[in-house]
Design a protein around this motif. Structure first.
Motif, PDB file in Angstrom:
ATOM      1  N   ILE A  77       1.238  -1.153   0.142  1.00  0.00           N
ATOM      2  CA  ILE A  77      -0.050   0.534  -0.088  1.00  0.00           C
ATOM      3  C   ILE A  77       1.164   1.608   0.115  1.00  0.00           C
ATOM      4  O   ILE A  77       0.514   2.454  -0.416  1.00  0.00           O
ATOM      5  CB  ILE A  77      -0.905  -0.010   0.787  1.00  0.00           C
ATOM      6  N   GLY A  78       2.101   0.910   1.154  1.00  0.00           N
ATOM      7  CA  GLY A  78       2.579   2.530   1.220  1.00  0.00           C
ATOM      8  C   GLY A  78       3.671   2.680  -0.176  1.00  0.00           C
ATOM      9  O   GLY A  78       3.682   4.212  -0.063  1.00  0.00           O
ATOM     10  N   ASN A  79       3.752   1.323  -1.002  1.00  0.00           N
ATOM     11  CA  ASN A  79       4.420   2.210  -1.773  1.00  0.00           C
ATOM     12  C   ASN A  79       3.734   2.405  -3.064  1.00  0.00           C
ATOM     13  O   ASN A  79       4.456   3.015  -4.328  1.00  0.00           O
ATOM     14  CB  ASN A  79       5.825   1.368  -2.322  1.00  0.00           C
ATOM     15  N   ALA A  80       2.817   1.767  -3.444  1.00  0.00           N
ATOM     16  CA  ALA A  80       1.828   2.900  -4.414  1.00  0.00           C
ATOM     17  C   ALA A  80       1.127   4.245  -3.694  1.00  0.00           C
ATOM     18  O   ALA A  80       1.296   5.013  -4.938  1.00  0.00           O
ATOM     19  CB  ALA A  80       0.444   1.405  -4.339  1.00  0.00           C
ATOM     20  N   VAL A  81       0.717   4.264  -2.579  1.00  0.00           N
ATOM     21  CA  VAL A  81       0.902   5.767  -2.506  1.00  0.00           C
ATOM     22  C   VAL A  81       2.152   6.531  -2.596  1.00  0.00           C
ATOM     23  O   VAL A  81       1.884   7.987  -3.631  1.00  0.00           O
ATOM     24  CB  VAL A  81       0.415   6.007  -1.221  1.00  0.00           C
ATOM     25  N   PHE A  82       3.353   6.037  -1.868  1.00  0.00           N
ATOM     26  CA  PHE A  82       4.900   6.877  -2.748  1.00  0.00           C
ATOM     27  C   PHE A  82       5.307   7.002  -4.164  1.00  0.00           C
ATOM     28  O   PHE A  82       5.211   8.370  -4.375  1.00  0.00           O
ATOM     29  CB  PHE A  82       5.911   6.440  -2.040  1.00  0.00           C
ATOM     30  N   PHE A  83       5.556   6.338  -4.655  1.00  0.00           N
ATOM     31  CA  PHE A  83       5.649   6.128  -6.257  1.00  0.00           C
ATOM     32  C   PHE A  83       4.103   6.973  -7.179  1.00  0.00           C
ATOM     33  O   PHE A  83       4.564   8.293  -7.629  1.00  0.00           O
ATOM     34  CB  PHE A  83       5.604   5.020  -7.180  1.00  0.00           C
ATOM     35  N   THR A  84       3.280   7.119  -6.660  1.00  0.00           N
ATOM     36  CA  THR A  84       2.142   8.210  -7.532  1.00  0.00           C
ATOM     37  C   THR A  84       2.444   9.039  -7.057  1.00  0.00           C
ATOM     38  O   THR A  84       2.175  10.112  -7.930  1.00  0.00           O
ATOM     39  CB  THR A  84       0.663   7.532  -7.153  1.00  0.00           C
ATOM     40  N   THR A  85       2.054   9.402  -5.808  1.00  0.00           N
ATOM     41  CA  THR A  85       2.255  10.912  -4.884  1.00  0.00           C
ATOM     42  C   THR A  85       3.778  11.617  -5.905  1.00  0.00           C
ATOM     43  O   THR A  85       4.229  12.533  -6.542  1.00  0.00           O
ATOM     44  CB  THR A  85       2.784  11.073  -3.824  1.00  0.00           C
ATOM     45  N   TYR A  86       4.647  10.507  -5.802  1.00  0.00           N
ATOM     46  CA  TYR A  86       6.564  11.048  -6.658  1.00  0.00           C
ATOM     47  C   TYR A  86       6.561  11.285  -8.159  1.00  0.00           C
ATOM     48  O   TYR A  86       6.748  12.550  -8.472  1.00  0.00           O
ATOM     49  CB  TYR A  86       7.469  10.349  -5.695  1.00  0.00           C
ATOM     50  N   GLU A  87       5.912   9.828  -8.805  1.00  0.00           N
ATOM     51  CA  GLU A  87       5.329  10.413 -10.445  1.00  0.00           C
ATOM     52  C   GLU A  87       4.471  11.946 -10.870  1.00  0.00           C
ATOM     53  O   GLU A  87       5.186  12.465 -11.460  1.00  0.00           O
ATOM     54  CB  GLU A  87       5.154   9.286 -10.707  1.00  0.00           C
ATOM     55  N   TYR A  88       3.690  11.865 -10.145  1.00  0.00           N
ATOM     56  CA  TYR A  88       3.046  13.254 -10.504  1.00  0.00           C
ATOM     57  C   TYR A  88       3.242  14.342 -10.118  1.00  0.00           C
ATOM     58  O   TYR A  88       3.025  15.243 -10.827  1.00  0.00           O
ATOM     59  CB  TYR A  88       0.947  12.871 -10.250  1.00  0.00           C
ATOM     60  N   LEU A  89       3.618  14.008  -9.103  1.00  0.00           N
ATOM     61  CA  LEU A  89       4.385  15.568  -8.799  1.00  0.00           C
ATOM     62  C   LEU A  89       5.907  15.780 -10.301  1.00  0.00           C
ATOM     63  O   LEU A  89       5.969  17.586 -10.178  1.00  0.00           O
ATOM     64  CB  LEU A  89       5.254  15.822  -7.279  1.00  0.00           C
ATOM     65  N   ARG A  90       6.375  15.099  -9.509  1.00  0.00           N
ATOM     66  CA  ARG A  90       8.064  15.129 -10.623  1.00  0.00           C
ATOM     67  C   ARG A  90       7.542  15.247 -12.101  1.00  0.00           C
ATOM     68  O   ARG A  90       7.866  16.436 -12.848  1.00  0.00           O
ATOM     69  CB  ARG A  90       8.771  13.653 -10.463  1.00  0.00           C
ATOM     70  N   HIS A  91       6.571  14.683 -11.977  1.00  0.00           N
ATOM     71  CA  HIS A  91       5.895  15.345 -14.075  1.00  0.00           C
ATOM     72  C   HIS A  91       5.382  16.855 -14.119  1.00  0.00           C
ATOM     73  O   HIS A  91       5.207  17.064 -15.240  1.00  0.00           O
ATOM     74  CB  HIS A  91       4.596  14.455 -14.585  1.00  0.00           C
ATOM     75  N   SER A  92       4.669  17.046 -12.601  1.00  0.00           N
ATOM     76  CA  SER A  92       3.366  18.532 -12.735  1.00  0.00           C
ATOM     77  C   SER A  92       4.865  19.548 -12.599  1.00  0.00           C
ATOM     78  O   SER A  92       4.837  20.478 -13.944  1.00  0.00           O
ATOM     79  CB  SER A  92       2.741  18.264 -12.050  1.00  0.00           C
ATOM     80  N   LEU A  93       5.909  19.127 -11.962  1.00  0.00           N
ATOM     81  CA  LEU A  93       7.171  20.155 -10.924  1.00  0.00           C
ATOM     82  C   LEU A  93       7.898  20.683 -13.011  1.00  0.00           C
ATOM     83  O   LEU A  93       8.137  21.234 -13.388  1.00  0.00           O
ATOM     84  CB  LEU A  93       7.598  20.372 -10.268  1.00  0.00           C
ATOM     85  N   HIS A  94       7.898  19.788 -13.123  1.00  0.00           N
ATOM     86  CA  HIS A  94       9.721  19.308 -14.634  1.00  0.00           C
ATOM     87  C   HIS A  94       8.352  20.349 -16.026  1.00  0.00           C
ATOM     88  O   HIS A  94       8.427  21.108 -16.741  1.00  0.00           O
ATOM     89  CB  HIS A  94       9.648  18.642 -14.873  1.00  0.00           C
ATOM     90  N   LEU A  95       6.899  19.652 -15.967  1.00  0.00           N
ATOM     91  CA  LEU A  95       6.219  20.446 -16.884  1.00  0.00           C
ATOM     92  C   LEU A  95       5.699  21.724 -17.119  1.00  0.00           C
ATOM     93  O   LEU A  95       5.982  22.200 -17.555  1.00  0.00           O
ATOM     94  CB  LEU A  95       4.714  20.034 -16.427  1.00  0.00           C
TER      95      LEU A  95
END
Length: 305
Positions: A180-198
């Motif tokens: 559960i934790g890694n699903a939450v972590f990588f979802t948060t990380y990937e979306y934030l990383r993509h959004s900030l780079h964009l």
């Protein structure tokens, strides 16, 4: 990222795990002590994270905050290597090799949950030893307790008295927490990383200071990912700590029954015992993990989407 570069994610992940322990282990020690002693039926032992930290420093010094660090270094290095490696390979397989897609929940969640479930089998024994070492020591608040001379002695004595299966005590709680934790972590990380780079890719500051911007994005996305992870699974971690450190053989190993008992006794606050040191640890430790992982990835020539 080709097939021949898959191993590089494991190497970058290993370095990430080492940085996580260096930054986060003292906070983890305080968390474990609070979870062990402040959830017992005979009342609270520490007034909070700061009180626990000062007690440790006064009686054992900085070394006391790094008690149990050896199995933690080993466990986190292997765990981080596997979680980043398995996550990256699974994600690549589900994406069909196209690494330029924007983040998708249908890709991230199963990839991260699968990686988390696999590493729980490695993490459970190392965390059991770590937690049992962390609750040792003397203190003005809790009674002196020292059963093991070191991590290897702890592991040996566990196997001697309970068999190999004794090292996997708390396995269900660890599996639940990690998937559960890694699903939450990588979802948060990937979306934030993509959004900030964009948002920043066309700015003049980004073009002039690309490495600095990448570090900043890594700190924010990794740190907030860590906060999201622990916000979601801290109660399961509380149950895991109790299961792994209790000396009573007849205690239920069902984490949900443990949490139900804690909730009846202490409410939701009891289920989130150790929240303060966990939050204080989550941001810097996970920010360090992501910054290290991304820096190592660059050095190893991994092409990120």
């Amino acid at each position: 990222m080709g097939e021949d570069s898959s191993y590089k994610h494991y190497v970058a992940g290993l370095l990430s795990g080492v940085s996580t322990v260096i930054v986060g282990h003292p906070f983890d020690t305080v968390k474990v002590k609070l979870q062990k002693h402040n959830t017992e039926a005979n009342g609270f032992k520490y007034r909070g994270g700061f009180h626990c930290t000062t007690r440790i420093l006064k009686t054992e010094g900085v070394r006391g905050l790094y008690r149990g660090a050896t199995p933690s270094f080993v466990g986190m290095a292997i765990e981080s290597s596997l979680v980043f490696g398995i996550y990256s390979q699974t994600k690549q397989a589900l994406q069909g090799g196209d690494l330029n897609k924007k983040p998708e929940l249908r890709i991230i969640i199963p990839s991260a949950a699968f990686a988390g479930s696999i590493i729980s089998f490695v993490l459970c024994p190392s965390e059991l030893v770590k937690c049992r070492m962390q609750i040792q020591g003397t203190d003005y608040v809790v009674p002196a307790y020292r059963k093991y001379s070191g991590p290897l002695n702890c592991a040996f004595e566990t196997v001697k008295t309970q068999g190999v299966k004794g090292l996997f005590r708390g396995g269900v709680a660890t599996l639940s927490r990690e998937s559960i934790g890694n699903a939450v972590f990588f979802t948060t990380y990937e979306y934030l990383r993509h959004s900030l780079h964009l948002q920043l890719k066309d700015s003049s500051f980004h073009h002039k200071n690309k490495n600095l911007v990448d570090v900043g994005i890594g700190i924010v996305s990794g740190g907030l990912g860590g906060l999201a992870y622990w916000s979601a699974v801290l109660p399961m971690d509380v149950a895991k700590t109790i299961i792994q450190t209790t000396p009573y053989k007849n205690l239920s190993r069902n984490p949900y029954k443990i949490l139900k008992s804690i909730y009846r006794r202490s409410g939701i606050r009891g289920c989130y015992t150790g929240l303060a040191p966990t939050v204080l640890r989550a941001f810097p430790a996970n920010a360090a993990a992501i910054v290290t992982y991304e820096a190592a990835s660059k050095l190893l020539g991994i092409v990120r989407d």
